[in-house]
Scaffold this motif. Structure first.
Motif, PDB file in Angstrom:
ATOM      1  N   VAL A  15      -1.716  -0.988 -15.724  1.00 53.97           N
ATOM      2  CA  VAL A  15      -2.665   0.000 -15.227  1.00 53.97           C
ATOM      3  C   VAL A  15      -4.033  -0.534 -15.623  1.00 53.97           C
ATOM      4  N   THR A  16      -4.847  -0.902 -14.652  1.00 50.96           N
ATOM      5  CA  THR A  16      -6.149  -1.473 -14.972  1.00 50.96           C
ATOM      6  C   THR A  16      -7.245  -0.408 -14.992  1.00 50.96           C
ATOM      7  N   GLY A  80      -6.426   5.404  -9.202  1.00 50.76           N
ATOM      8  CA  GLY A  80      -5.737   4.525 -10.144  1.00 50.76           C
ATOM      9  C   GLY A  80      -5.617   3.125  -9.576  1.00 50.76           C
ATOM     10  N   SER A  81      -5.814   2.120 -10.431  1.00 49.43           N
ATOM     11  CA  SER A  81      -5.663   0.716 -10.031  1.00 49.43           C
ATOM     12  C   SER A  81      -4.550   0.083 -10.858  1.00 49.43           C
ATOM     13  N   TYR A  82      -3.710  -0.689 -10.200  1.00 49.69           N
ATOM     14  CA  TYR A  82      -2.546  -1.288 -10.839  1.00 49.69           C
ATOM     15  C   TYR A  82      -2.429  -2.744 -10.412  1.00 49.69           C
ATOM     16  N   GLU A  83      -1.916  -3.589 -11.301  1.00 46.24           N
ATOM     17  CA  GLU A  83      -1.679  -4.996 -10.984  1.00 46.24           C
ATOM     18  C   GLU A  83      -0.260  -5.379 -11.364  1.00 46.24           C
ATOM     19  N   ALA A 118       3.789   1.886  -9.606  1.00 44.37           N
ATOM     20  CA  ALA A 118       2.415   2.385  -9.661  1.00 44.37           C
ATOM     21  C   ALA A 118       2.378   3.865  -9.274  1.00 44.37           C
ATOM     22  N   MET A 119       3.113   4.229  -8.247  1.00 43.98           N
ATOM     23  CA  MET A 119       3.117   5.618  -7.784  1.00 43.98           C
ATOM     24  C   MET A 119       3.733   6.551  -8.818  1.00 43.98           C
TER      25      MET A 119
END
Length: 140
Positions: A15-16, A80-83, A118-119
């Motif tokens: 989670v960025t 939300g940003s995810y990698e 991510a969701m």
């Protein structure tokens, strides 16, 4: 057909960034709808170390806005940003996978592993901030 020895595996999902604003007045429970949008980017690269593995990266940005049942904005927003990071087995070179990586089905196989994770996190964060997010989908 994909060569199994060249298949990347998901090694991490980070989670960025997560930002939320649920400062709307807390009246009695009310029906709201969530308008969800997503941006997904897929990339191929290598680790910083010279002998490092070949990597595939999936970046997912999820945004949600709460709307009243009449369609009016409530000022409640989340992002939300995810990698997701995938590693290829040792010895796999970019030239071996570049042509397949450029195809949509190949990228889809990577994306469908990262987006549900991510969701799931995004839904939990919305619920922690007072939103009922049980009906949000886990994927597409």
């Amino acid at each position: 057909m994909e060569v199994v020895e060249q298949r990347p595996r998901l090694v991490s999902l980070r989670v960025t960034q997560f930002r939320g604003d649920n400062s709307a007045p807390a009246h009695a429970p009310q029906k709201l709808t969530l308008e969800l949008t997503q941006d997904i980017e897929v990339g191929l690269g290598s680790a910083v170390a010279p002998d490092g593995p070949l990597l595939a990266l999936v970046k997912v940005v999820l945004r949600a806005k709460a709307m009243s049942t009449e369609g009016e904005a409530t000022g409640v927003e989340f992002e939300g940003s995810y990698e997701g990071k995938f590693e290829y087995p040792a010895g796999v070179k970019e030239e071996q996978v570049a042509a397949r990586f450029a195809t949509e089905p190949y990228q889809y196989v990577l994306v469908v592993q990262a987006v549900p994770l991510a969701m799931t996190h995004f839904r939990r964060e919305l619920q922690a901030m007072g939103m009922d997010a049980r009906e949000l989908p886990l994927g597409f």
